[in-house]
Design a protein around this motif. Structure first.
Motif, PDB file in Angstrom:
ATOM      1  N   GLU A  59      48.350  69.409  12.671  1.00 19.31           N
ATOM      2  CA  GLU A  59      49.023  70.684  12.403  1.00 19.31           C
ATOM      3  C   GLU A  59      49.775  71.173  13.633  1.00 19.31           C
ATOM      4  O   GLU A  59      50.927  71.604  13.536  1.00 19.31           O
ATOM      5  CB  GLU A  59      48.018  71.737  11.959  1.00 19.31           C
ATOM      6  CG  GLU A  59      47.497  71.535  10.564  1.00 19.31           C
ATOM      7  CD  GLU A  59      46.448  72.578  10.187  1.00 19.31           C
ATOM      8  OE1 GLU A  59      46.427  73.668  10.797  1.00 19.31           O
ATOM      9  OE2 GLU A  59      45.649  72.288   9.282  1.00 19.31           O
TER      10      GLU A  59
ATOM     11  N   SER B  37      52.771  68.841  14.285  1.00 19.91           N
ATOM     12  CA  SER B  37      53.823  69.085  13.284  1.00 19.91           C
ATOM     13  C   SER B  37      54.554  70.383  13.567  1.00 19.91           C
ATOM     14  O   SER B  37      55.782  70.461  13.450  1.00 19.91           O
ATOM     15  CB  SER B  37      53.233  69.110  11.877  1.00 19.91           C
ATOM     16  OG  SER B  37      52.736  67.852  11.527  1.00 19.91           O
ATOM     17  N   SER B  38      53.803  71.383  13.958  1.00 18.62           N
ATOM     18  CA  SER B  38      54.416  72.671  14.300  1.00 18.62           C
ATOM     19  C   SER B  38      55.350  72.532  15.501  1.00 18.62           C
ATOM     20  O   SER B  38      56.462  73.067  15.505  1.00 18.62           O
ATOM     21  CB  SER B  38      53.316  73.698  14.598  1.00 18.62           C
ATOM     22  OG  SER B  38      53.866  74.915  15.003  1.00 18.62           O
TER      23      SER B  38
ATOM     24  N   VAL C 133      56.865  69.771  16.507  1.00 19.13           N
ATOM     25  CA  VAL C 133      58.032  68.975  16.107  1.00 19.13           C
ATOM     26  C   VAL C 133      59.001  69.837  15.304  1.00 19.13           C
ATOM     27  O   VAL C 133      60.218  69.763  15.498  1.00 19.13           O
ATOM     28  CB  VAL C 133      57.605  67.712  15.319  1.00 19.13           C
ATOM     29  CG1 VAL C 133      58.797  67.051  14.653  1.00 19.13           C
ATOM     30  CG2 VAL C 133      56.909  66.727  16.241  1.00 19.13           C
ATOM     31  N   ASN C 134      58.466  70.684  14.418  1.00 20.05           N
ATOM     32  CA  ASN C 134      59.335  71.575  13.640  1.00 20.05           C
ATOM     33  C   ASN C 134      60.097  72.534  14.549  1.00 20.05           C
ATOM     34  O   ASN C 134      61.291  72.784  14.345  1.00 20.05           O
ATOM     35  CB  ASN C 134      58.533  72.357  12.604  1.00 20.05           C
ATOM     36  CG  ASN C 134      58.111  71.496  11.438  1.00 20.05           C
ATOM     37  OD1 ASN C 134      58.732  70.487  11.143  1.00 20.05           O
ATOM     38  ND2 ASN C 134      57.044  71.889  10.771  1.00 20.05           N
ATOM     39  N   MET C 135      59.410  73.076  15.552  1.00 22.85           N
ATOM     40  CA  MET C 135      60.066  73.979  16.501  1.00 22.85           C
ATOM     41  C   MET C 135      61.185  73.248  17.250  1.00 22.85           C
ATOM     42  O   MET C 135      62.296  73.760  17.400  1.00 22.85           O
ATOM     43  CB  MET C 135      59.052  74.539  17.497  1.00 22.85           C
ATOM     44  CG  MET C 135      59.654  75.482  18.520  1.00 22.85           C
ATOM     45  SD  MET C 135      58.512  75.907  19.851  1.00 22.85           S
ATOM     46  CE  MET C 135      58.356  74.332  20.673  1.00 22.85           C
TER      47      MET C 135
ATOM     48  N   ASN D 151      62.773  70.606  16.205  1.00 25.52           N
ATOM     49  CA  ASN D 151      63.840  70.331  15.242  1.00 25.52           C
ATOM     50  C   ASN D 151      64.759  71.539  15.080  1.00 25.52           C
ATOM     51  O   ASN D 151      65.984  71.393  14.988  1.00 25.52           O
ATOM     52  CB  ASN D 151      63.265  69.937  13.878  1.00 25.52           C
ATOM     53  CG  ASN D 151      62.783  68.509  13.839  1.00 25.52           C
ATOM     54  OD1 ASN D 151      63.214  67.664  14.619  1.00 25.52           O
ATOM     55  ND2 ASN D 151      61.871  68.223  12.925  1.00 25.52           N
ATOM     56  N   GLN D 152      64.175  72.728  15.033  1.00 24.53           N
ATOM     57  CA  GLN D 152      64.979  73.945  14.908  1.00 24.53           C
ATOM     58  C   GLN D 152      65.861  74.144  16.140  1.00 24.53           C
ATOM     59  O   GLN D 152      67.036  74.495  16.023  1.00 24.53           O
ATOM     60  CB  GLN D 152      64.082  75.159  14.685  1.00 24.53           C
ATOM     61  CG  GLN D 152      63.434  75.175  13.314  1.00 24.53           C
ATOM     62  CD  GLN D 152      62.389  76.269  13.183  1.00 24.53           C
ATOM     63  OE1 GLN D 152      62.063  76.966  14.138  1.00 24.53           O
ATOM     64  NE2 GLN D 152      61.851  76.420  11.978  1.00 24.53           N
ATOM     65  N   GLN D 153      65.286  73.934  17.314  1.00 24.69           N
ATOM     66  CA  GLN D 153      66.076  74.048  18.544  1.00 24.69           C
ATOM     67  C   GLN D 153      67.204  73.022  18.546  1.00 24.69           C
ATOM     68  O   GLN D 153      68.338  73.338  18.899  1.00 24.69           O
ATOM     69  CB  GLN D 153      65.193  73.837  19.776  1.00 24.69           C
ATOM     70  CG  GLN D 153      64.260  74.966  20.075  1.00 24.69           C
ATOM     71  CD  GLN D 153      63.390  74.659  21.285  1.00 24.69           C
ATOM     72  OE1 GLN D 153      63.478  73.593  21.892  1.00 24.69           O
ATOM     73  NE2 GLN D 153      62.530  75.597  21.647  1.00 24.69           N
TER      74      GLN D 153
ATOM     75  N   GLN E  45      68.630  71.640  15.998  1.00 23.37           N
ATOM     76  CA  GLN E  45      69.636  71.999  15.003  1.00 23.37           C
ATOM     77  C   GLN E  45      70.561  73.088  15.546  1.00 23.37           C
ATOM     78  O   GLN E  45      71.777  73.033  15.351  1.00 23.37           O
ATOM     79  CB  GLN E  45      68.963  72.473  13.718  1.00 23.37           C
ATOM     80  CG  GLN E  45      69.943  72.820  12.620  1.00 23.37           C
ATOM     81  CD  GLN E  45      69.258  73.264  11.348  1.00 23.37           C
ATOM     82  OE1 GLN E  45      68.050  73.456  11.299  1.00 23.37           O
ATOM     83  NE2 GLN E  45      70.033  73.441  10.302  1.00 23.37           N
TER      84      GLN E  45
ATOM     85  N   LYS F 230      60.552  65.039  21.420  1.00 20.38           N
ATOM     86  CA  LYS F 230      59.967  64.824  20.095  1.00 20.38           C
ATOM     87  C   LYS F 230      59.318  63.457  19.960  1.00 20.38           C
ATOM     88  O   LYS F 230      58.344  63.313  19.217  1.00 20.38           O
ATOM     89  CB  LYS F 230      61.048  64.958  19.009  1.00 20.38           C
ATOM     90  CG  LYS F 230      61.468  66.357  18.743  1.00 20.38           C
ATOM     91  CD  LYS F 230      62.564  66.521  17.697  1.00 20.38           C
ATOM     92  CE  LYS F 230      63.003  65.340  16.940  1.00 20.38           C
ATOM     93  NZ  LYS F 230      64.117  65.604  16.017  1.00 20.38           N
TER      94      LYS F 230
ATOM     95  N   GLN G 294      55.990  62.613  17.754  1.00 23.12           N
ATOM     96  CA  GLN G 294      56.100  61.870  16.503  1.00 23.12           C
ATOM     97  C   GLN G 294      55.256  60.600  16.541  1.00 23.12           C
ATOM     98  O   GLN G 294      54.646  60.231  15.529  1.00 23.12           O
ATOM     99  CB  GLN G 294      57.560  61.540  16.219  1.00 23.12           C
ATOM    100  CG  GLN G 294      58.376  62.773  15.868  1.00 23.12           C
ATOM    101  CD  GLN G 294      59.870  62.502  15.816  1.00 23.12           C
ATOM    102  OE1 GLN G 294      60.380  61.664  16.551  1.00 23.12           O
ATOM    103  NE2 GLN G 294      60.563  63.218  14.947  1.00 23.12           N
TER     104      GLN G 294
END
Length: 133
Positions: free
Chosen positions: A25, A28-29, A31-33, A35-37, A39, A110, A114
Motif C-alpha cells: 500500500e 503503491s501510494s 508510485v501514484n504520487m 506518477n502525478q508529479q 504527469q 519510481k 516498482q
C-alpha cells in the motif's frame, strides 16, 4: 510434529503477509504520487514545446514586416527583435531540457519502488509457503 511446526509458523506467515500488504500500500501510494508529479511535469513540457513551435519562424532571409503606418522599420529595432527572439528560443529550450531531466529523474525514483512491488506481488503467500499436509 510437522503440524505443530506449521501451526506455530502460520501466525508468523500471516503477520508477514500483513506487513507485505502494508508495504504494498505504501509503495503503491508513493508510485501514484510520483506518477502525478511526472504527469504534471510532462504537461508543462508539452506547453513549453507548444510555445516553442509557435515562436519558430525564420529570423534570417525573410524581410521584416513593415510597421502598420507604412514607415520603414528601424534596423536597430529589427536586430533587437531578432536577438530577443533567439534568446527566447534558447530560454524555452533550456526550460524544456530541465523539464525532461526532471521527468527522467522521477522515472528513476519510481524504478526501485516498482521493482519492490513486483517482488512483493510475486512473493508466495502463507498457504504457498506452508505446503499442503
Amino acid at each position: 510434529m510437522r503440524r505443530l511446526i506449521y501451526a506455530l509458523l502460520l501466525p508468523l506467515s500471516f503477520a508477514a503477509a500483513a506487513d507485505n500488504g502494508t508495504e504494498l500500500e505504501r509503495l503503491s501510494s508513493a508510485v501514484n504520487m510520483l506518477n502525478q508529479q511526472q504527469q504534471a511535469v510532462y504537461q508543462h513540457f508539452q506547453m513549453v514545446q507548444e510555445v516553442r513551435r509557435g515562436s519558430v519562424r525564420p529570423l534570417y532571409g525573410m524581410p521584416a514586416p513593415s510597421p502598420p503606418d507604412g514607415q520603414i522599420a528601424n534596423y536597430d529595432a529589427v536586430v533587437a527583435a531578432q536577438s530577443e527572439a533567439i534568446q527566447r528560443r534558447e530560454a524555452l529550450s533550456r526550460q524544456a531540457d530541465a523539464l525532461l531531466a526532471k521527468y527522467n529523474e522521477i522515472e528513476a525514483l519510481k524504478e526501485p519502488l516498482q521493482a519492490r512491488i513486483y517482488e512483493l506481488t510475486l512473493a508466495p503467500g502463507p498457504s504457498d509457503r506452508l505446503g499442503g499436509d
